[in-house]
Design an enzyme around this catalytic site. Structure first.
Site, PDB file in Angstrom:
ATOM      1  CB  CYS A   1      -0.904  -0.005   1.230  1.00  0.00           C
ATOM      2  SG  CYS A   1      -1.976   1.434   1.327  1.00  0.00           S
TER       3      CYS A   1
ATOM      4  CG  HIS B   1      -5.673  -2.124  -1.742  1.00  0.00           C
ATOM      5  ND1 HIS B   1      -4.699  -2.809  -1.048  1.00  0.00           N
ATOM      6  CD2 HIS B   1      -5.384  -0.800  -1.564  1.00  0.00           C
ATOM      7  CE1 HIS B   1      -3.878  -1.945  -0.464  1.00  0.00           C
ATOM      8  NE2 HIS B   1      -4.267  -0.717  -0.776  1.00  0.00           N
ATOM      9  CD  GLU B   2      -6.685   1.795  -4.186  1.00  0.00           C
ATOM     10  OE1 GLU B   2      -6.793   2.717  -3.349  1.00  0.00           O
ATOM     11  OE2 GLU B   2      -5.611   1.188  -4.382  1.00  0.00           O
TER      12      GLU B   2
ATOM     13  CG  HIS C   1      -7.235   2.660   1.057  1.00  0.00           C
ATOM     14  ND1 HIS C   1      -6.495   2.724   2.196  1.00  0.00           N
ATOM     15  CD2 HIS C   1      -6.422   2.151   0.099  1.00  0.00           C
ATOM     16  CE1 HIS C   1      -5.264   2.267   1.947  1.00  0.00           C
ATOM     17  NE2 HIS C   1      -5.194   1.906   0.680  1.00  0.00           N
TER      18      HIS C   1
HETATM   19 ZN   LIG Z   1      -3.559   1.166  -0.297  1.00  0.00          ZN
END
Ligand SMILES: [Zn+2]
Length: 147
Positions: free
Chosen positions: A95, A137-138, A141
């Site tokens: 990341c 993954h995004e 976030h």
């Molecule tokens: Zn990330």
């Protein structure tokens, strides 16, 4: 504008990273997406960046937007909702907000997302493989979850 990337090792920035984003106004998100893409392009290993990774206003809601390098091009995803499908598997991930850190995450092999693109047009699209992993993954976030 190339923005500094928020880092988990800096307390004020960690607070922003852990704060969920807010779905809302599109024009702010479009403008922010341009900064996200310009910033992401500065890093050869970067394949995605979410708004709370460059947001610098601790007391304001972060717009719900991310950019991802999927299908060989940079794309913008605003106010996305998702459904995850298929088998789950362990994937090695790093990341931009945790420099040098690697871990394994459990990810679905496919994802369907409905979102507004960089022109504010609503789309529904299916992704699989690494593209699906990047998007998961995004989206993590944007809910305040870090790897
Ligand atoms: Zn990330």
């Amino acid at each position: 504008m190339i923005a500094p990337i928020n880092d988990v090792n800096i307390p004020d920035q960690l607070a922003i990273l852990k704060r969920p984003s807010k779905k809302g106004e599109v024009s702010t998100a479009v403008s922010l997406a341009q900064h996200l893409e310009e910033t992401a392009r500065q890093y050869p290993n970067c394949v995605g960046l979410a708004s709370n990774q460059i947001w610098d206003k601790p007391n304001e809601d972060t717009p719900h937007v991310f950019v991802a390098h999927v299908g060989g091009v940079w794309r913008t995803f605003i106010n996305a909702t998702s459904r995850r499908h298929g088998k789950r598997g362990r994937v090695a991930e790093g990341c931009m907000s945790k420099p040098g850190y690697k871990t394994h995450k459990i990810r679905f092999e496919r994802i369907t997302i409905t979102y507004l693109d960089a022109q504010g047009i609503e789309k529904t699209e299916h992704f699989q493989g690494m593209d699906a992993v990047i998007i998961q993954h995004e989206l993590d976030h944007l809910t305040g979850a870090l790897i």
